[in-house]
Scaffold this motif. Structure first.
Motif, PDB file in Angstrom:
ATOM      1  N   UNK A 176      35.541  34.756  47.915  1.00 10.35           N
ATOM      2  CA  UNK A 176      34.249  34.102  47.662  1.00 10.35           C
ATOM      3  C   UNK A 176      34.253  32.696  48.250  1.00 10.35           C
ATOM      4  N   UNK A 177      33.277  32.426  49.114  1.00 13.93           N
ATOM      5  CA  UNK A 177      33.138  31.085  49.692  1.00 13.93           C
ATOM      6  C   UNK A 177      32.095  30.274  48.928  1.00 13.93           C
ATOM      7  N   UNK A 178      31.853  29.071  49.440  1.00 12.84           N
ATOM      8  CA  UNK A 178      30.952  28.142  48.748  1.00 12.84           C
ATOM      9  C   UNK A 178      29.545  28.691  48.582  1.00 12.84           C
ATOM     10  N   UNK A 179      29.118  29.567  49.487  1.00 11.19           N
ATOM     11  CA  UNK A 179      27.759  30.106  49.391  1.00 11.19           C
ATOM     12  C   UNK A 179      27.650  31.236  48.371  1.00 11.19           C
ATOM     13  N   UNK A 180      28.763  31.588  47.725  1.00  9.18           N
ATOM     14  CA  UNK A 180      28.742  32.625  46.698  1.00  9.18           C
ATOM     15  C   UNK A 180      28.949  34.031  47.209  1.00  9.18           C
ATOM     16  N   UNK A 181      29.094  34.206  48.522  1.00  9.52           N
ATOM     17  CA  UNK A 181      29.285  35.535  49.098  1.00  9.52           C
ATOM     18  C   UNK A 181      30.769  35.812  49.353  1.00  9.52           C
ATOM     19  N   UNK A 182      31.079  37.100  49.427  1.00  9.55           N
ATOM     20  CA  UNK A 182      32.442  37.564  49.651  1.00  9.55           C
ATOM     21  C   UNK A 182      32.662  37.773  51.148  1.00  9.55           C
ATOM     22  N   UNK A 183      33.685  37.115  51.717  1.00  8.13           N
ATOM     23  CA  UNK A 183      33.964  37.213  53.145  1.00  8.13           C
ATOM     24  C   UNK A 183      35.249  37.994  53.423  1.00  8.13           C
ATOM     25  N   UNK A 184      35.572  38.954  52.572  1.00 10.58           N
ATOM     26  CA  UNK A 184      36.640  39.886  52.910  1.00 10.58           C
ATOM     27  C   UNK A 184      36.266  40.569  54.221  1.00 10.58           C
ATOM     28  N   UNK A 185      37.237  40.757  55.120  1.00 10.37           N
ATOM     29  CA  UNK A 185      36.889  41.187  56.481  1.00 10.37           C
ATOM     30  C   UNK A 185      37.156  42.660  56.764  1.00 10.37           C
ATOM     31  N   UNK A 186      37.437  43.456  55.738  1.00 11.81           N
ATOM     32  CA  UNK A 186      37.765  44.861  55.946  1.00 11.81           C
ATOM     33  C   UNK A 186      36.582  45.762  55.610  1.00 11.81           C
ATOM     34  N   UNK A 187      36.836  47.074  55.592  1.00  8.63           N
ATOM     35  CA  UNK A 187      35.782  48.035  55.276  1.00  8.63           C
ATOM     36  C   UNK A 187      35.503  48.107  53.782  1.00  8.63           C
ATOM     37  N   UNK A 188      36.503  47.722  52.978  1.00  8.77           N
ATOM     38  CA  UNK A 188      36.335  47.658  51.537  1.00  8.77           C
ATOM     39  C   UNK A 188      36.874  46.327  51.045  1.00  8.77           C
ATOM     40  N   UNK A 189      36.392  45.889  49.891  1.00  8.11           N
ATOM     41  CA  UNK A 189      36.833  44.628  49.301  1.00  8.11           C
ATOM     42  C   UNK A 189      37.314  44.883  47.879  1.00  8.11           C
ATOM     43  N   UNK A 190      38.399  44.205  47.479  1.00  9.71           N
ATOM     44  CA  UNK A 190      38.949  44.437  46.141  1.00  9.71           C
ATOM     45  C   UNK A 190      39.578  43.171  45.587  1.00  9.71           C
ATOM     46  N   UNK A 191      39.619  43.108  44.253  1.00 11.91           N
ATOM     47  CA  UNK A 191      40.452  42.083  43.641  1.00 11.91           C
ATOM     48  C   UNK A 191      41.904  42.537  43.718  1.00 11.91           C
ATOM     49  N   UNK A 192      42.832  41.710  43.264  1.00 11.21           N
ATOM     50  CA  UNK A 192      44.248  41.960  43.548  1.00 11.21           C
ATOM     51  C   UNK A 192      44.808  43.219  42.910  1.00 11.21           C
ATOM     52  N   UNK A 193      44.278  43.634  41.759  1.00 15.91           N
ATOM     53  CA  UNK A 193      44.847  44.817  41.103  1.00 15.91           C
ATOM     54  C   UNK A 193      43.953  46.061  41.207  1.00 15.91           C
ATOM     55  N   UNK A 194      42.918  45.993  42.025  1.00 18.66           N
ATOM     56  CA  UNK A 194      41.997  47.113  42.270  1.00 18.66           C
ATOM     57  C   UNK A 194      41.232  47.548  41.018  1.00 18.66           C
ATOM     58  N   UNK A 195      41.109  46.644  40.055  1.00 19.29           N
ATOM     59  CA  UNK A 195      40.258  46.960  38.906  1.00 19.29           C
ATOM     60  C   UNK A 195      38.784  46.798  39.263  1.00 19.29           C
ATOM     61  N   UNK A 196      38.518  46.038  40.341  1.00 20.78           N
ATOM     62  CA  UNK A 196      37.157  45.876  40.848  1.00 20.78           C
ATOM     63  C   UNK A 196      37.195  45.937  42.374  1.00 20.78           C
TER      64      UNK A 196
END
Length: 454
Positions: free
Chosen positions: A328-348
């Motif tokens: 998450x950057x300052x603008x509130x959006x997620x800039x993960x660069x892959x085909x899927x995005x996850x938190x560290x333990x894949x709970x989300x």
């Protein structure tokens, strides 16, 4: 605008699409693993056939400068600093191996590549996998080159004995970059050209000596031009290397808006070496300016896939990682660069827009499809692209990437009906089956359209 498919020239035959399980798959398990494996490698998902598994360099936690756990991994080779002895523990990296086996069980993978970003930490000059203390300096002494090959190939033999269909070994990744110095963030190792060749030669000798049913892959140059000529010429000059190598693998970073780079690459290397297969084995948007909910990321990804295949001459196309950390950057959006995005333990976790770019190609252009030269060439602003392929069963697949206003295109082909698949910011993979009339297709503003003609 008319695309003449009737007189299109056949080019290279595609070997497929894939991604890397590097660093994230070691945390992906349970329900998330089953769903993600199906999304990537299952028949209802992308049906990818190329899998890159990372043989990690391990970590000495008392001497490690990589702070992000998603940028390093366990090794099956375990070194005891006190006894100065190493043993193999194949229970290491279990979650990543289990995920790989889950993906293999989907039945679509025909190309399993084992790759290393760095030699094992115990072999390096620094005792770290993040590179030398000096930039652009190799982090493994020559006296450890053969031990490096032994570790990688012993792990390879273990996988083969378990029945895993390992096809390629890639011991070096992006050798030209600085890796190391004061600022480090992940596994990596710099190599000069002569160091690349010496290591590949040793790996080749060992593969031949052990009679392994694998080939060398690489050297995974970090860009299409740059050092490519040096690496390619040096590899071609070594008969031992070339006896177990038939692919030159590279990454198409740092040229997202430069079609001429791809044309030059094809003219200077691909066309001149028909004896080699050229694989685009790693790409993501760099610098990443498209957040995960912005369809612009999908448009850019689709454009790169198509241009790497049609204008660059690649025979396969592999995304960097399938999943990256939610960022998450300052603008509130997620800039993960892959085909899927996850938190560290894949709970989300969730699907990013870029996933649909790969879907427009991988779901409709199977292994064995042939790239077509229709004579189309994008205009100077590169905002409208058309890529065509002859798929098995005499189907013609055209992927249209429209990064501008609504446009109409006519497909002039030998088919009686068309299936149209459309994705935009608001619609994903919407299918429309229509009788063939005049071949006219309307491409909405900022859309990806796949047309399957039969």
């Amino acid at each position: 605008m008319e695309i003449n498919l009737k007189n299109a020239k056949k080019m290279q035959t595609l070997k497929g699409f894939g991604t890397s399980a590097c660093w994230w798959s070691q945390y992906c398990k349970g329900a998330a693993a089953e769903k993600i494996a199906e999304l990537l490698y299952g028949k209802t998902g992308l049906g990818l056939n190329i899998y890159r598994y990372n043989i990690g360099g391990g970590t000495d936690e008392t001497n490690c400068r990589i702070t992000n756990p998603w940028r390093k991994t366990e090794s099956m080779y375990v070194w005891d600093k006190e006894s100065k002895e190493g043993v193999y523990d194949y229970s290491q990296d279990k979650t990543a191996v289990d995920f790989m086996k889950l993906c293999l069980s989907k039945g679509n993978i025909d190309t399993l590549i084992l790759f290393a970003n760095s030699p094992h930490w115990s072999l390096t000059s620094t005792g770290q996998t993040s590179g030398s203390l000096l930039e652009h300096t190799c982090n493994i002494p020559k006296m450890n080159y053969r031990k490096f090959a032994d570790i990688v190939l012993n792990i390879t033999e273990h996988f083969l004995n378990e029945g895993l269909p390992v096809k390629y070994i890639s011991p070096i990744n992006e050798p030209q970059w600085k890796w190391g110095g004061d600022n480090v963030w992940q596994e990596g190792c710099h190599y000069e050209t002569e160091e690349v060749i010496e290591i590949y030669h040793i790996f080749a000798e060992e593969i031949i000596k052990r009679r392994l049913p694998v080939k060398l892959y690489g050297p995974e140059s970090g860009e299409m031009l740059g050092m490519t000529e040096n690496y390619l010429n040096a590899m071609l000059a070594d008969e031992t290397i070339m006896s177990v190598t038939d692919i030159f693998a590279y990454h198409s970073y740092h040229s997202d808006n430069c079609l001429n780079t791809r044309i030059t690459f094809k003219n200077d290397f691909v066309t001149k070496h028909p004896e080699l297969r050229f694989d685009m084995s790693e790409w993501c948007e760099l610098p990443n300016e498209s957040h995960t909910k912005n369809f612009k990321g999908a448009l850019i990804t689709a454009r790169i896939i198509g241009q790497d295949l049609i204008f660059g001459g690649a025979e396969s196309w592999t995304a960097w990682v399938a999943v990256n950390q939610t960022t998450i950057r300052e603008d509130g959006f997620d800039y993960a660069d892959a085909m899927l995005s996850s938190n560290d333990d894949f709970s989300q976790w969730y699907i990013a827009e870029r996933y649909y770019a790969m879907a427009h190609f991988a779901k409709f252009i199977p292994v064995g499809s042939v790239c077509l030269d229709t004579g189309f060439f994008p205009e100077e602003d590169n905002s409208f692209n058309v890529f065509s392929f002859l798929a098995p069963e005499n189907k013609t697949v055209t992927v249209i990437v429209n990064e501008t206003e609504e446009k109409e295109i006519t497909l002039n082909g030998n088919f009686s009906k068309m299936k149209i698949i459309l994705s935009t910011q608001n619609e994903k993979m919407k299918e429309i089956s229509i009788p063939f009339t005049n071949g006219k297709i309307t491409c909405p503003k900022n859309s990806i359209v796949t047309v399957v003609g039969e």
